[in-house]
Structure formats: C-alpha cells, structure tokens
Motif scaffolding. Structure first.
Motif, PDB file in Angstrom:
ATOM      1  N   LEU A 174      87.659 104.052  54.726  1.00  0.00           N
ATOM      2  CA  LEU A 174      86.571 103.207  54.232  1.00  0.00           C
ATOM      3  C   LEU A 174      86.133 103.567  52.818  1.00  0.00           C
ATOM      4  N   LYS A 175      86.629 104.697  52.314  1.00  0.00           N
ATOM      5  CA  LYS A 175      86.244 105.183  50.979  1.00  0.00           C
ATOM      6  C   LYS A 175      84.738 105.449  50.916  1.00  0.00           C
ATOM      7  N   ILE A 176      84.220 106.065  51.969  1.00  0.00           N
ATOM      8  CA  ILE A 176      82.811 106.438  52.015  1.00  0.00           C
ATOM      9  C   ILE A 176      82.720 107.936  52.287  1.00  0.00           C
ATOM     10  N   PRO A 177      81.566 108.563  51.983  1.00  0.00           N
ATOM     11  CA  PRO A 177      81.421 109.993  52.257  1.00  0.00           C
ATOM     12  C   PRO A 177      81.588 110.309  53.748  1.00  0.00           C
ATOM     13  N   LYS A 178      82.035 111.511  54.021  1.00  0.00           N
ATOM     14  CA  LYS A 178      82.214 111.922  55.415  1.00  0.00           C
ATOM     15  C   LYS A 178      80.903 111.842  56.192  1.00  0.00           C
ATOM     16  N   ALA A 179      79.805 112.185  55.542  1.00  0.00           N
ATOM     17  CA  ALA A 179      78.515 112.140  56.228  1.00  0.00           C
ATOM     18  C   ALA A 179      78.205 110.732  56.717  1.00  0.00           C
ATOM     19  N   TRP A 180      78.506 109.738  55.906  1.00  0.00           N
ATOM     20  CA  TRP A 180      78.221 108.359  56.293  1.00  0.00           C
ATOM     21  C   TRP A 180      79.146 107.928  57.423  1.00  0.00           C
ATOM     22  N   ALA A 181      80.415 108.295  57.327  1.00  0.00           N
ATOM     23  CA  ALA A 181      81.355 107.966  58.399  1.00  0.00           C
ATOM     24  C   ALA A 181      80.889 108.562  59.725  1.00  0.00           C
ATOM     25  N   ALA A 182      80.418 109.793  59.682  1.00  0.00           N
ATOM     26  CA  ALA A 182      79.933 110.451  60.901  1.00  0.00           C
ATOM     27  C   ALA A 182      78.711 109.734  61.465  1.00  0.00           C
ATOM     28  N   MET A 183      77.809 109.306  60.598  1.00  0.00           N
ATOM     29  CA  MET A 183      76.620 108.591  61.055  1.00  0.00           C
ATOM     30  C   MET A 183      76.992 107.278  61.722  1.00  0.00           C
ATOM     31  N   LEU A 184      77.964 106.575  61.161  1.00  0.00           N
ATOM     32  CA  LEU A 184      78.380 105.298  61.738  1.00  0.00           C
ATOM     33  C   LEU A 184      78.983 105.499  63.125  1.00  0.00           C
ATOM     34  N   MET A 185      79.726 106.583  63.309  1.00  0.00           N
ATOM     35  CA  MET A 185      80.283 106.878  64.619  1.00  0.00           C
ATOM     36  C   MET A 185      79.188 107.275  65.608  1.00  0.00           C
ATOM     37  N   ALA A 186      78.312 108.152  65.185  1.00  0.00           N
ATOM     38  CA  ALA A 186      77.322 108.735  66.100  1.00  0.00           C
ATOM     39  C   ALA A 186      76.377 107.698  66.678  1.00  0.00           C
ATOM     40  N   GLN A 187      76.062 106.663  65.905  1.00  0.00           N
ATOM     41  CA  GLN A 187      75.064 105.708  66.390  1.00  0.00           C
ATOM     42  C   GLN A 187      75.649 104.651  67.330  1.00  0.00           C
ATOM     43  N   ASN A 188      76.977 104.661  67.514  1.00  0.00           N
ATOM     44  CA  ASN A 188      77.593 103.747  68.479  1.00  0.00           C
ATOM     45  C   ASN A 188      77.666 104.434  69.836  1.00  0.00           C
ATOM     46  N   ASP A 189      76.767 104.069  70.727  1.00  0.00           N
ATOM     47  CA  ASP A 189      76.723 104.686  72.055  1.00  0.00           C
ATOM     48  C   ASP A 189      78.028 104.492  72.818  1.00  0.00           C
ATOM     49  N   GLY A 190      78.788 103.454  72.463  1.00  0.00           N
ATOM     50  CA  GLY A 190      80.028 103.175  73.163  1.00  0.00           C
ATOM     51  C   GLY A 190      81.142 104.163  72.891  1.00  0.00           C
ATOM     52  N   LEU A 191      80.947 105.055  71.919  1.00  0.00           N
ATOM     53  CA  LEU A 191      81.958 106.054  71.588  1.00  0.00           C
ATOM     54  C   LEU A 191      81.646 107.417  72.194  1.00  0.00           C
ATOM     55  N   PHE A 192      80.629 107.456  73.074  1.00  0.00           N
ATOM     56  CA  PHE A 192      80.214 108.730  73.678  1.00  0.00           C
ATOM     57  C   PHE A 192      80.084 108.584  75.185  1.00  0.00           C
ATOM     58  N   LYS A 193      80.318 109.694  75.853  1.00  0.00           N
ATOM     59  CA  LYS A 193      80.190 109.751  77.300  1.00  0.00           C
ATOM     60  C   LYS A 193      79.468 111.052  77.644  1.00  0.00           C
ATOM     61  N   SER A 194      78.308 110.923  78.282  1.00  0.00           N
ATOM     62  CA  SER A 194      77.486 112.095  78.598  1.00  0.00           C
ATOM     63  C   SER A 194      77.213 112.922  77.342  1.00  0.00           C
ATOM     64  N   GLU A 195      76.979 112.213  76.243  1.00  0.00           N
ATOM     65  CA  GLU A 195      76.622 112.804  74.947  1.00  0.00           C
ATOM     66  C   GLU A 195      77.744 113.596  74.289  1.00  0.00           C
ATOM     67  N   ALA A 196      78.917 113.574  74.861  1.00  0.00           N
ATOM     68  CA  ALA A 196      80.091 114.163  74.211  1.00  0.00           C
ATOM     69  C   ALA A 196      80.957 113.015  73.704  1.00  0.00           C
ATOM     70  N   PRO A 197      81.677 113.216  72.602  1.00  0.00           N
ATOM     71  CA  PRO A 197      82.533 112.136  72.116  1.00  0.00           C
ATOM     72  C   PRO A 197      83.559 111.736  73.161  1.00  0.00           C
TER      73      PRO A 197
END
Length: 224
Positions: free
Chosen positions: A185-208
């Motif tokens: 995406l050509k964005i900072p790693k911090a932003w990429a991590a934030m985009l992943m973390a806020q999608n509840d569908g990518l986590f199970k029992s709070e683990a990725p």
C-alpha cells in the motif's frame, strides 16, 4: 413481554445487517471478510505514485488552509506549541481526506472533531506501541492514526476499552504481514498495523487469525 422480545429481535437483526461487513452495535467496530477489507483499504490507502500526487495537492490552497486551521483549533495550546512544520507534510500525506488531489472537507471534519476526545496518556501509550513496529512516530501522526480509527470513538467520547484492545492486537500482529501490507500500500507500517487491528474479522479470541490475516494480505494484490 412480547413487545420487549420483538424489540430485542429487531435489535439483533439491525446488528446483523450488512453484506460485506458485520457492524457491532455500540462501538462502531467492524468485522470484514479478508476480501472486503483488502478492497476497502486498497481503494482508500494505496499510495502508489504519491510523490507526484503530493505536488498536485499543494495546489489545493483552500483545502490546505481549511485543514491547517482546523488542526490549530482542535489541538490543545500545548499541542500546538509542540507541533510545528510537520503539519504541512502530515496534511499532504494524510490520504483518507484527499480525492483527486483535493481535500474533501467533510472527510477531514469528521476526523477532526475526534481530536479533543483523545487523552494525552492514550497518545503516549499508542506512540510507545507503534514505535515498536515502525520506529519513531511523532505526536501528530499518532493523533492522525487514532482519529482514522472510528471504533475508538463512541457517544461518550473516547472508547478506552477498545483502545486497550487494539493496542494489544497491534502488539501481536506478525511483523511479516505488517511489512507486506505496508510495502503493497506504500504506507507506514504503523498505519498498516492499525488497519489490520481494527478489523474484528481478522482476530479470534483476541489473537490474530493467521489464516484469515494471510488471506487478507494476499487480497491486497502484488507489490507495485
């Protein structure tokens, strides 16, 4: 009793509506499929060719002035004293508010009103968390990432419980997946991590959910 049960059924149905995403009532959290998440973030955050775009964005004087003035009015006096020239590069690179290299005032204004709800302690905590992923991150960009995360805000202001949840998630994300998404995406790693973390569908029992996370990153497409 029957009326209460009917209202409860209606509430459950409202919470379940959505073809691409399941929106959780109350906190604004969203559970997207890997493909839906990838399509949305690619459409909004893909910064391929951003250097040329930055030059064109500088021509939108009215938009730049609007955002700069809004920043001054929404940041505290102490924050305004600390934050200096980085405002300009922040505004130019804060791509969710730009369309066709012009500021969309409503997209910025929706985010700007959230600034005053963020406690200084939350900014410090997030800077520490994101620093482990992306090295030094300044105060303004930390604020920018937080106001770009809708589920951190609710009717009462800042949703501290959700903030703690997302910080924990960010800390557990696989570095390799963050790097791939950042490069794609050509964005900072911090932003990429934030985009992943806020999608509840990518986590199970709070683990990725590693399988779904990998699927989501693959759906971003090849590096450009």
């Amino acid at each position: 009793m029957g009326g209460h049960m009917l209202n409860g059924v209606k509430l459950v149905m409202l919470c379940a509506v959505g073809a691409l995403a399941l929106v959780a009532c109350g906190g604004g959290a969203v559970a997207e499929t890997p493909e839906a998440w990838a399509a949305r973030v690619t459409a909004t955050y893909d910064q391929t060719g951003n250097v040329a775009g930055r030059m064109q964005r500088m021509n939108d004087t009215d938009g730049m002035v609007h955002v700069m003035n809004s920043l001054r009015s929404n940041l505290s006096n102490e924050q305004n004293e600390r934050i200096g020239r980085e405002r300009i590069t922040f505004v130019l690179d804060y791509h969710p508010i730009w369309r066709a290299n012009r500021v969309v005032n409503t997209d910025w204004d929706r985010r700007a009103v959230r600034i005053g709800n963020i406690l200084p302690a939350e900014i410090d905590a997030w800077r520490e968390t994101l620093r482990r992923i992306d090295g030094q991150i300044d105060e303004l960009w930390t604020i920018g990432l937080l106001i770009d995360t809708p589920s951190l805000f609710n009717a009462s202001g800042f949703f501290a419980q959700r903030s703690q949840q997302l910080r924990s998630r960010v800390a557990t994300l696989p570095g390799e997946q963050i790097t791939v998404a950042s490069d794609r995406l050509k964005i900072p790693k911090a932003w990429a991590a934030m985009l992943m973390a806020q999608n509840d569908g990518l986590f199970k029992s709070e683990a990725p959910d590693l399988a779904r996370l990998a699927q989501a990153v693959r759906a971003l497409g090849p590096k450009t």
